[in-house]
Design a protein around this motif. Structure first.
Motif, PDB file in Angstrom:
ATOM      1  N   THR A 160      11.464  23.426   1.211  1.00  0.00           N
ATOM      2  CA  THR A 160      10.459  24.088   2.051  1.00  0.00           C
ATOM      3  C   THR A 160      10.800  25.565   2.227  1.00  0.00           C
ATOM      4  O   THR A 160       9.927  26.437   2.120  1.00  0.00           O
ATOM      5  CB  THR A 160      10.370  23.400   3.423  1.00  0.00           C
ATOM      6  N   ARG A 161      12.071  25.850   2.501  1.00  0.00           N
ATOM      7  CA  ARG A 161      12.486  27.245   2.677  1.00  0.00           C
ATOM      8  C   ARG A 161      12.249  28.057   1.402  1.00  0.00           C
ATOM      9  O   ARG A 161      11.804  29.211   1.473  1.00  0.00           O
ATOM     10  CB  ARG A 161      13.961  27.307   3.070  1.00  0.00           C
ATOM     11  N   VAL A 162      12.525  27.447   0.259  1.00  0.00           N
ATOM     12  CA  VAL A 162      12.323  28.157  -1.007  1.00  0.00           C
ATOM     13  C   VAL A 162      10.838  28.428  -1.242  1.00  0.00           C
ATOM     14  O   VAL A 162      10.438  29.533  -1.623  1.00  0.00           O
ATOM     15  CB  VAL A 162      12.923  27.353  -2.180  1.00  0.00           C
ATOM     16  N   LEU A 163      10.013  27.437  -0.996  1.00  0.00           N
ATOM     17  CA  LEU A 163       8.572  27.609  -1.176  1.00  0.00           C
ATOM     18  C   LEU A 163       8.028  28.684  -0.241  1.00  0.00           C
ATOM     19  O   LEU A 163       7.165  29.488  -0.631  1.00  0.00           O
ATOM     20  CB  LEU A 163       7.853  26.287  -0.929  1.00  0.00           C
ATOM     21  N   ALA A 170       8.476  33.657  -8.633  1.00  0.00           N
ATOM     22  CA  ALA A 170       7.355  32.716  -8.687  1.00  0.00           C
ATOM     23  C   ALA A 170       7.756  31.391  -9.314  1.00  0.00           C
ATOM     24  O   ALA A 170       7.355  30.322  -8.836  1.00  0.00           O
ATOM     25  CB  ALA A 170       6.191  33.343  -9.458  1.00  0.00           C
ATOM     26  N   MET A 171       8.542  31.443 -10.390  1.00  0.00           N
ATOM     27  CA  MET A 171       8.877  30.192 -11.071  1.00  0.00           C
ATOM     28  C   MET A 171       9.784  29.310 -10.218  1.00  0.00           C
ATOM     29  O   MET A 171       9.768  28.083 -10.355  1.00  0.00           O
ATOM     30  CB  MET A 171       9.520  30.472 -12.436  1.00  0.00           C
ATOM     31  N   VAL A 172      10.547  29.918  -9.316  1.00  0.00           N
ATOM     32  CA  VAL A 172      11.398  29.133  -8.427  1.00  0.00           C
ATOM     33  C   VAL A 172      10.551  28.511  -7.318  1.00  0.00           C
ATOM     34  O   VAL A 172      10.696  27.326  -6.997  1.00  0.00           O
ATOM     35  CB  VAL A 172      12.512  30.014  -7.838  1.00  0.00           C
ATOM     36  N   ARG A 173       9.662  29.301  -6.724  1.00  0.00           N
ATOM     37  CA  ARG A 173       8.779  28.772  -5.685  1.00  0.00           C
ATOM     38  C   ARG A 173       7.882  27.673  -6.252  1.00  0.00           C
ATOM     39  O   ARG A 173       7.642  26.645  -5.595  1.00  0.00           O
ATOM     40  CB  ARG A 173       7.919  29.889  -5.105  1.00  0.00           C
TER      41      ARG A 173
END
Length: 392
Positions: A160-163, A170-173
């Motif tokens: 959730t924190r990453v999103l 962008a690719m991580v989210r």
């Protein structure tokens, strides 16, 4: 890639001479001694025998029966369970420290990551979660992927924190959003709906897919298989029901007027077909749709490992102006296929100007080294620790 000093490698088979003397020994020996012998192919959901070893076995005679794929998968699953039970807290910490150490080679950290994924449990989630402070988008992307595939709700807070971090790549989210959908906990539905309108297209589309998947699960769709025996991945969309031809699935895949979820369903149905016709239909998707769509096509082609798709994957990797997200997935797929022409393309882009592409090629080349070695498993961090410290 450098190996840990004194590391040992466990092979599924003994030497040809030993097999000829003791026909039934290979299977029993592995069952008793290789608690770590479970190949976790990088980003692959299907543990399979290595091609060269399989061909060599088939040429032999008088050395006992060769287990078929079903039997092998059952053994590998049992091996994973035994290994998780055998890993001590100290060993788990040792593997975790490799993962979060930025001084270690990226290839070594990837092997540690997939070892933790296979071990599972709350400690593995904790160590994987610590890796999001790294500066490698590729590594963080894979951290999120593994947390989603593990389906442990304990990973929801970090994902959730990453999103929610709009400063994150962008690719991580995107991968964090997909992982939240993969875990299958309905408590994240409202969060995902909130990000369905995110200004970053890849994030918005991912969350739309995740919402559709969770709604599909809520409606009772979770009983359907995602791919029978061949694939065990948690996919962002289920395959469509049987009865549609490959041509019809191809048409749905490439129809940009259809909802993305329906196109993804056609995508995974084509993957499950496994034929050359289906592989080439998927390869056509590398030239249409959004970057997210093309990146998922690349991932699926890496799962299929069909050699007919190498030209399309090479073209995607080399295409000027293509999204790095797509190019990195094409590199991963080429590493999974593992043919000579794949090796040439990966070597050419090992110094690519896009860091995520460069690092993907490095890890894919490590995967190819594994494919051409006598190592049985890719996720071997625990095995290497045991080999370098027999008393540990």
């Amino acid at each position: 890639m450098e190996r840990a000093e004194g590391a040992t490698v466990t092979s599924w088979t003994q030497t040809a001479e030993e097999e000829e003397e003791k026909p039934e020994a290979p299977v029993r020996q592995q069952r008793n001694t290789s608690g770590n012998a479970s190949r976790a192919r990088w980003r692959s959901a299907c543990p399979v025998r290595k091609r060269r070893r399989r061909r060599r076995r088939r040429r032999r005679s008088g050395c006992g029966s060769v287990p078929d794929r079903d039997e092998l998968l059952i053994r590998l699953e049992a091996s994973e369970t035994r290994r998780a039970a055998m890993a001590s807290p100290e060993q788990m910490c040792a593997v975790g420290r490799i993962l979060v150490d930025p001084q270690r080679a990226l290839t070594e950290r990837f092997r540690a990551l997939f070892t933790l994924k296979n071990l599972g449990g709350p400690d593995a989630v904790t160590w994987i979660s610590q890796g999001f402070s790294d500066d490698s988008a590729l590594l963080k992307h894979e951290l999120a992927y593994c947390l989603g595939q593990m389906q442990n709700p304990a990973a929801i807070p970090v994902l959730t924190r990453v999103l929610e971090d709009r400063e994150e790549e962008a690719m991580v989210r995107h991968e964090a959003g997909e992982a939240l959908g993969a875990i299958g906990d309905f408590s994240v539905l409202e969060l995902l709906r909130e990000f369905c309108s995110d200004p970053v297209v890849e994030v918005a589309e991912t969350c739309q897919l995740a919402v559709r998947r969770l709604e599909w699960l809520q409606s009772g769709g979770g009983g359907a298989s995602n791919g029978g025996e061949a694939y065990t991945s948690v996919d962002p969309a289920p395959p469509v029901a049987e009865g549609r031809s490959t041509a019809e699935l191809r048409a749905a895949l490439l129809d940009e007027t259809l909802p993305l979820f329906e196109r993804y369903r056609a995508m995974f149905s084509l993957r499950n077909r496994g034929s050359e016709e289906a592989a080439l239909a998927l390869a056509a998707g590398l030239r249409c749709g959004s970057a997210l769509f093309r990146h998922e096509v690349g991932y699926v082609l890496g799962q299929m490992k069909h050699p007919s798709t190498v030209p399309a994957l090479r073209a995607a990797l080399e295409r000027h102006g293509e999204s790095a997200m797509v190019r990195h997935e094409a590199a991963e797929a080429l590493g999974a296929i593992g043919r000579d022409e794949c090796l040439d393309a990966l070597r050419r882009h090992r110094g690519d100007g896009e860091r995520v592409v460069k690092e993907s090629c490095e890890v894919a080349l490590d995967m190819l080294e594994y494919e051409n070695s006598e190592e049985f498993q890719y996720a071997d961090a625990l095995l290497r620790l045991n080999g370098s410290n027999p008393d540990g």
